[in-house]
Write a protein that holds these residues in place. Sequence first.
Motif, PDB file in Angstrom:
ATOM      1  N   VAL A 116     -25.611  19.807 -33.707  1.00 40.43           N
ATOM      2  CA  VAL A 116     -24.307  20.464 -33.612  1.00 40.43           C
ATOM      3  C   VAL A 116     -24.433  21.870 -34.173  1.00 40.43           C
ATOM      4  O   VAL A 116     -25.026  22.075 -35.232  1.00 40.43           O
ATOM      5  N   GLU A 117     -23.870  22.823 -33.461  1.00 44.88           N
ATOM      6  CA  GLU A 117     -23.804  24.210 -33.934  1.00 44.88           C
ATOM      7  C   GLU A 117     -22.336  24.573 -34.073  1.00 44.88           C
ATOM      8  O   GLU A 117     -21.571  24.471 -33.103  1.00 44.88           O
ATOM      9  N   LEU A 118     -21.931  24.964 -35.292  1.00 46.64           N
ATOM     10  CA  LEU A 118     -20.539  25.302 -35.573  1.00 46.64           C
ATOM     11  C   LEU A 118     -20.447  26.696 -36.174  1.00 46.64           C
ATOM     12  O   LEU A 118     -21.374  27.142 -36.853  1.00 46.64           O
ATOM     13  N   PRO A 119     -19.312  27.379 -35.964  1.00 46.50           N
ATOM     14  CA  PRO A 119     -19.144  28.714 -36.535  1.00 46.50           C
ATOM     15  C   PRO A 119     -18.947  28.671 -38.048  1.00 46.50           C
ATOM     16  O   PRO A 119     -18.506  27.661 -38.605  1.00 46.50           O
ATOM     17  N   GLU A 120     -19.280  29.776 -38.679  1.00 43.96           N
ATOM     18  CA  GLU A 120     -19.105  29.924 -40.127  1.00 43.96           C
ATOM     19  C   GLU A 120     -17.634  30.165 -40.461  1.00 43.96           C
ATOM     20  O   GLU A 120     -16.850  30.604 -39.616  1.00 43.96           O
ATOM     21  N   GLU A 121     -17.289  29.919 -41.717  1.00 47.17           N
ATOM     22  CA  GLU A 121     -15.955  30.230 -42.233  1.00 47.17           C
ATOM     23  C   GLU A 121     -15.676  31.712 -41.998  1.00 47.17           C
ATOM     24  O   GLU A 121     -16.554  32.551 -42.177  1.00 47.17           O
ATOM     25  N   GLY A 122     -14.452  32.023 -41.557  1.00 52.47           N
ATOM     26  CA  GLY A 122     -14.061  33.409 -41.310  1.00 52.47           C
ATOM     27  C   GLY A 122     -14.232  33.836 -39.864  1.00 52.47           C
ATOM     28  O   GLY A 122     -13.674  34.838 -39.431  1.00 52.47           O
ATOM     29  N   PHE A 123     -14.987  33.072 -39.090  1.00 50.89           N
ATOM     30  CA  PHE A 123     -15.205  33.383 -37.676  1.00 50.89           C
ATOM     31  C   PHE A 123     -13.909  33.142 -36.905  1.00 50.89           C
ATOM     32  O   PHE A 123     -13.195  32.180 -37.171  1.00 50.89           O
ATOM     33  N   SER A 124     -13.595  33.997 -35.950  1.00 52.64           N
ATOM     34  CA  SER A 124     -12.410  33.800 -35.111  1.00 52.64           C
ATOM     35  C   SER A 124     -12.812  33.100 -33.821  1.00 52.64           C
ATOM     36  O   SER A 124     -13.761  33.517 -33.163  1.00 52.64           O
ATOM     37  N   ILE A 125     -12.075  32.024 -33.495  1.00 53.86           N
ATOM     38  CA  ILE A 125     -12.307  31.345 -32.230  1.00 53.86           C
ATOM     39  C   ILE A 125     -11.150  31.664 -31.296  1.00 53.86           C
ATOM     40  O   ILE A 125     -10.035  31.966 -31.737  1.00 53.86           O
ATOM     41  N   THR A 126     -11.433  31.629 -29.998  1.00 51.21           N
ATOM     42  CA  THR A 126     -10.440  31.976 -28.981  1.00 51.21           C
ATOM     43  C   THR A 126     -10.221  30.797 -28.048  1.00 51.21           C
ATOM     44  O   THR A 126     -11.188  30.213 -27.540  1.00 51.21           O
ATOM     45  N   LYS A 127      -8.946  30.464 -27.833  1.00 47.99           N
ATOM     46  CA  LYS A 127      -8.575  29.349 -26.958  1.00 47.99           C
ATOM     47  C   LYS A 127      -9.316  29.457 -25.625  1.00 47.99           C
ATOM     48  O   LYS A 127      -9.420  30.532 -25.046  1.00 47.99           O
ATOM     49  N   ASP A 128      -9.844  28.322 -25.175  1.00 46.14           N
ATOM     50  CA  ASP A 128     -10.550  28.167 -23.899  1.00 46.14           C
ATOM     51  C   ASP A 128     -11.922  28.838 -23.863  1.00 46.14           C
ATOM     52  O   ASP A 128     -12.537  28.925 -22.814  1.00 46.14           O
ATOM     53  N   GLU A 129     -12.398  29.315 -25.012  1.00 43.95           N
ATOM     54  CA  GLU A 129     -13.724  29.949 -25.083  1.00 43.95           C
ATOM     55  C   GLU A 129     -14.647  29.092 -25.964  1.00 43.95           C
ATOM     56  O   GLU A 129     -14.180  28.402 -26.871  1.00 43.95           O
ATOM     57  N   PRO A 130     -15.965  29.163 -25.726  1.00 46.20           N
ATOM     58  CA  PRO A 130     -16.901  28.405 -26.563  1.00 46.20           C
ATOM     59  C   PRO A 130     -16.887  28.892 -28.018  1.00 46.20           C
ATOM     60  O   PRO A 130     -16.776  30.089 -28.271  1.00 46.20           O
ATOM     61  N   TYR A 131     -16.974  27.935 -28.946  1.00 46.06           N
ATOM     62  CA  TYR A 131     -17.054  28.298 -30.367  1.00 46.06           C
ATOM     63  C   TYR A 131     -18.249  27.636 -31.045  1.00 46.06           C
ATOM     64  O   TYR A 131     -18.481  27.816 -32.237  1.00 46.06           O
ATOM     65  N   GLY A 132     -19.022  26.889 -30.313  1.00 44.90           N
ATOM     66  CA  GLY A 132     -20.189  26.200 -30.840  1.00 44.90           C
ATOM     67  C   GLY A 132     -20.768  25.350 -29.732  1.00 44.90           C
ATOM     68  O   GLY A 132     -20.403  25.496 -28.563  1.00 44.90           O
ATOM     69  N   SER A 133     -21.673  24.446 -30.106  1.00 42.38           N
ATOM     70  CA  SER A 133     -22.256  23.568 -29.091  1.00 42.38           C
ATOM     71  C   SER A 133     -22.680  22.240 -29.703  1.00 42.38           C
ATOM     72  O   SER A 133     -22.841  22.118 -30.922  1.00 42.38           O
ATOM     73  N   VAL A 134     -22.813  21.257 -28.834  1.00 41.57           N
ATOM     74  CA  VAL A 134     -23.351  19.957 -29.211  1.00 41.57           C
ATOM     75  C   VAL A 134     -24.503  19.647 -28.263  1.00 41.57           C
ATOM     76  O   VAL A 134     -24.447  19.966 -27.081  1.00 41.57           O
ATOM     77  N   GLU A 135     -25.540  19.037 -28.818  1.00 42.04           N
ATOM     78  CA  GLU A 135     -26.700  18.676 -28.012  1.00 42.04           C
ATOM     79  C   GLU A 135     -26.924  17.176 -28.136  1.00 42.04           C
ATOM     80  O   GLU A 135     -26.833  16.606 -29.222  1.00 42.04           O
ATOM     81  N   SER A 136     -27.210  16.564 -26.997  1.00 44.59           N
ATOM     82  CA  SER A 136     -27.546  15.145 -26.987  1.00 44.59           C
ATOM     83  C   SER A 136     -28.842  14.992 -26.205  1.00 44.59           C
ATOM     84  O   SER A 136     -29.397  15.972 -25.709  1.00 44.59           O
ATOM     85  N   SER A 137     -29.283  13.768 -26.086  1.00 44.40           N
ATOM     86  CA  SER A 137     -30.485  13.525 -25.295  1.00 44.40           C
ATOM     87  C   SER A 137     -30.212  13.802 -23.813  1.00 44.40           C
ATOM     88  O   SER A 137     -31.137  14.001 -23.042  1.00 44.40           O
ATOM     89  N   LYS A 138     -28.935  13.863 -23.427  1.00 48.23           N
ATOM     90  CA  LYS A 138     -28.557  14.099 -22.034  1.00 48.23           C
ATOM     91  C   LYS A 138     -28.328  15.571 -21.695  1.00 48.23           C
ATOM     92  O   LYS A 138     -28.624  15.996 -20.587  1.00 48.23           O
ATOM     93  N   ALA A 139     -27.740  16.339 -22.628  1.00 47.16           N
ATOM     94  CA  ALA A 139     -27.313  17.699 -22.283  1.00 47.16           C
ATOM     95  C   ALA A 139     -26.977  18.508 -23.529  1.00 47.16           C
ATOM     96  O   ALA A 139     -26.803  17.958 -24.616  1.00 47.16           O
ATOM     97  N   VAL A 140     -26.851  19.814 -23.322  1.00 51.89           N
ATOM     98  CA  VAL A 140     -26.295  20.707 -24.328  1.00 51.89           C
ATOM     99  C   VAL A 140     -24.965  21.183 -23.750  1.00 51.89           C
ATOM    100  O   VAL A 140     -24.914  21.675 -22.627  1.00 51.89           O
ATOM    101  N   GLU A 141     -23.891  21.000 -24.501  1.00 52.42           N
ATOM    102  CA  GLU A 141     -22.555  21.359 -24.023  1.00 52.42           C
ATOM    103  C   GLU A 141     -21.886  22.308 -25.007  1.00 52.42           C
ATOM    104  O   GLU A 141     -22.008  22.130 -26.225  1.00 52.42           O
ATOM    105  N   ASP A 142     -21.170  23.286 -24.467  1.00 63.90           N
ATOM    106  CA  ASP A 142     -20.367  24.172 -25.305  1.00 63.90           C
ATOM    107  C   ASP A 142     -19.165  23.412 -25.849  1.00 63.90           C
ATOM    108  O   ASP A 142     -18.603  22.542 -25.172  1.00 63.90           O
ATOM    109  N   LEU A 143     -18.764  23.750 -27.059  1.00 70.34           N
ATOM    110  CA  LEU A 143     -17.511  23.282 -27.630  1.00 70.34           C
ATOM    111  C   LEU A 143     -16.461  24.314 -27.244  1.00 70.34           C
ATOM    112  O   LEU A 143     -16.625  25.502 -27.534  1.00 70.34           O
TER     113      LEU A 143
END
Length: 151
Positions: free
Chosen positions: A40-67
């Motif tokens: 899992v990749e997550l943004p640091e404290e203080g980072f601004s996230i925007t609705k409907d835009e990627p803010y991190g990602s998750v990886e599994s044995s099947k795929a890497v997907e944007d959060l």
Amino acid sequence: MYPDELKYHEGHGWVRVEGEEAVIGITAYAAGELEEIIYVELPEEGFSITKDEPYGSVESSKAVEDLIAPVSGEVLRRNDEVIDAPDMINQDPYGEGWLVVVKPEDEGELDLLVTAEDYRTQVGEDDEEEEAEEEEEEPAEEELEVEDEEE
């Protein structure tokens, strides 16, 4: 499978409003589709996230997907425990598997999220639940045939 007190985003995220904060995670549906989450990749404290835009990602044995962010806002906290143990997301997506806490920038965005019932419909689980209930109510044809032969 989808707690009624949460709000849901079409990008398979959920939001739990706690006062002026919004806790964000991914749904059990998304975690199930990914199967075993290994990174899992997550943004640091203080980072601004925007609705409907990627803010991190998750990886599994099947795929890497944007959060995909369900709301815009400043990250107040991130769940470092899921970074160390990503399988927590699979085990408890609505509890210990939360991802970030944000201070929503525009509370009107929360009103654009959908209910648990609407999300179930979006992922097609209402149909599956209804079919399962119908199967339980109606005996299978094979069972009826066996009963007819015994008479």
